[in-house]
Write an enzyme that holds these catalytic residues in place. Sequence first.
Site, PDB file in Angstrom:
ATOM      1  N   GLU A   5       0.833  -1.208   0.000  1.00 13.10           N
ATOM      2  CA  GLU A   5       0.000   0.000   0.000  1.00 13.10           C
ATOM      3  C   GLU A   5       0.863   1.252   0.000  1.00 13.10           C
ATOM      4  O   GLU A   5       2.031   1.209   0.392  1.00 13.10           O
ATOM      5  CB  GLU A   5      -0.939   0.027   1.193  1.00 13.10           C
ATOM      6  CG  GLU A   5      -0.326  -0.336   2.515  1.00 13.10           C
ATOM      7  CD  GLU A   5       0.805   0.542   2.994  1.00 13.10           C
ATOM      8  OE1 GLU A   5       0.649   1.787   2.924  1.00 13.10           O
ATOM      9  OE2 GLU A   5       1.839   0.000   3.441  1.00 13.10           O
ATOM     10  N   GLU A  58       4.551  -0.451   1.271  1.00 15.75           N
ATOM     11  CA  GLU A  58       4.732  -0.713  -0.168  1.00 15.75           C
ATOM     12  C   GLU A  58       4.679  -2.203  -0.493  1.00 15.75           C
ATOM     13  O   GLU A  58       4.946  -2.590  -1.627  1.00 15.75           O
ATOM     14  CB  GLU A  58       6.083  -0.182  -0.691  1.00 15.75           C
ATOM     15  CG  GLU A  58       6.300   1.294  -0.546  1.00 15.75           C
ATOM     16  CD  GLU A  58       7.670   1.726  -1.102  1.00 15.75           C
ATOM     17  OE1 GLU A  58       8.398   0.895  -1.671  1.00 15.75           O
ATOM     18  OE2 GLU A  58       7.982   2.922  -0.975  1.00 15.75           O
TER      19      GLU A  58
END
Lengths: 350, 350
Positions: free
Chosen positions: A173, A316
């Site tokens: 994310e 991430e």
Amino acid sequence: MKDKTMQLPAVPTLDSEAITRAQRELDTKTKPPGSLGRLEHLAARYVAIRGREHLKLPVAEIVIMAADHGIAAASVSAYPQAVTEQMLLNFARGGAAINAIARATRARLTVVNVGVLGNNPEGVLDHRVRAGSRNLLEEEALTADEVERALEVGFTIAEQLAARGVSVVALGEMGIGNTTVASLLSAVFTGAPIDALVGRGTGLDDAALVRKRDVVTRALAKHLPERAQPLRVLAQVGGLEIIALAGLAIGAASRRIGVVLDGFIATSAALVAVQLSPNVKQYLFASHNSVEPGHRVILETLGLEPVLDLQLRLGEGTGAALALPLFEAGVRLFLEMATFASAGVSGRDD
Amino acid sequence: MKDKTMQLPAVPTLDSEAITRAQRELDTKTKPPGSLGRLEHLAARYVAIRGREHLKLPVAEIVIMAADHGIAAASVSAYPQAVTEQMLLNFARGGAAINAIARATRARLTVVNVGVLGNNPEGVLDHRVRAGSRNLLEEEALTADEVERALEVGFTIAEQLAARGVSVVALGEMGIGNTTVASLLSAVFTGAPIDALVGRGTGLDDAALVRKRDVVTRALAKHLPERAQPLRVLAQVGGLEIIALAGLAIGAASRRIGVVLDGFIATSAALVAVQLSPNVKQYLFASHNSVEPGHRVILETLGLEPVLDLQLRLGEGTGAALALPLFEAGVRLFLEMATFASAGVSGRDD
């Protein structure tokens, strides 16, 4: 009040007998029983998810969902909100940490824009539900319809993964302000106290940490979110990328794709997914244990054991991606190891 | 009494400034400083070892040293001694756990026979110093000359790795009875109490654990090993594969090859290497934290942080091999990540 209902992809109950059979098969292999510890747990469950009969080497993909958050206006992050869009471009150009790690682990990386402010860069899938969520201190972050559409983004991506033959997906994310939203969601769905959940995110100092805790406290007082109404809670606090990841977890589990969690945010999305569809839990794998304090709380709630000990706090999908080689190693134990019988290796003395 | 001296490959002091420079370079990359935790520590030190200027993707190799131990006669293992030879054949045929994991991590596997009873299978490098060590409860396990030759096996293999362009080596071992020898070596070189060091190995029951502790206690009383005389200690207790691994660690460090430790045995070999050549410590990387209790004691003595949390207790280099993908990931951060400046990503607000 019952939650507004919504059609979710059906997630089959994982056959616990299949896990037991897989573990028994590992016990015939030339090593002391259980001596590969959590790698065996991971491998046995993955094999039960995929089915032993046609077991192949895993096909891994990393999916990053990205969105902005109205709550960023309350200065809950060490970085300005523009960083979400800038990082989206960085992902598209291949210059972020997750790009380097994806190459190292031979995993395809897909980046999905669920609601980032600004432009959508080429190479990023454009599934924007709206341009950032609303400021949850002032109003509800999303409408019921927006929540539903964000979940559907996840279902859509899961369909695409299944069509590509993906067998294990790493959840990533990006979204400035999203540890605040994850703290709220985990407060509602774990019941743990705020101080145990709110951390420094990407690097807050002491004063900012106090401010962030205050934001979470005020938001809970304003919305009075109820655990039994998860879709309502999602409308109250957001955020779009977390909801899309929850949808992806549900969609992936419904397709018998293993779901590897990353840090606090991705794991809060998994917590949401399990609220919406309890069977999803059986398809989840923890990767690491973030320094963000709420991460451990959720992992314990979900009963998941991390396999990496790296003190990551990036997001991430980096931690999830770093765990992917363990799936290939685990599958190769089944496909390639000799048994005590086939190798002529003596068993235990006793 | 000073230890009998022996010519060891010279290990250069690692430039601490080079580590600092590497860490500073990572801090320019598009991620919050330090947010990749121990992966950054690993990467910065690896880059300092290899040199930043001509940094390439790592070339990894796993080396298993195997030997038998006279102390196996004292029933210190759950498995019969013949398993050492049987597993050597299993490695050669590709059916052991480490074979599967080596394929999963794209690392070459080299198996070296330093003194296994029985025949040497095709595909295993034959460097037998003698057919197993002597029973250390009755006499010294090895002569001074045998210790020296076992160390030289390690130096020779390190030369071959360097010639193949290997940049990181994972240490593995096989030898029924070798946790007893590792317990003795770690008792001498860490000074920790026996109960904190002796564990269940491949799976001893309570009675056998008591017996193993008694063996270690009696051996220490018999030989009175002195920490300041490491070569003498090695002759007193052995074992051949541990000594060869210590030699490999020294030889690898002398060639600026990173050394990845596996579990208790391989880590005890690294402890021996550091006794013989203190600079070696700077080239060592921990992989996991074994359930064998002595492992954590040595890792703390060496100041090393594990990166995997898998509760392994197999050996063969399995944990070390599973950590190898982190080296490629770490190097790719340097070679492929954008900086805040090059990517146009905003820095922290403060």
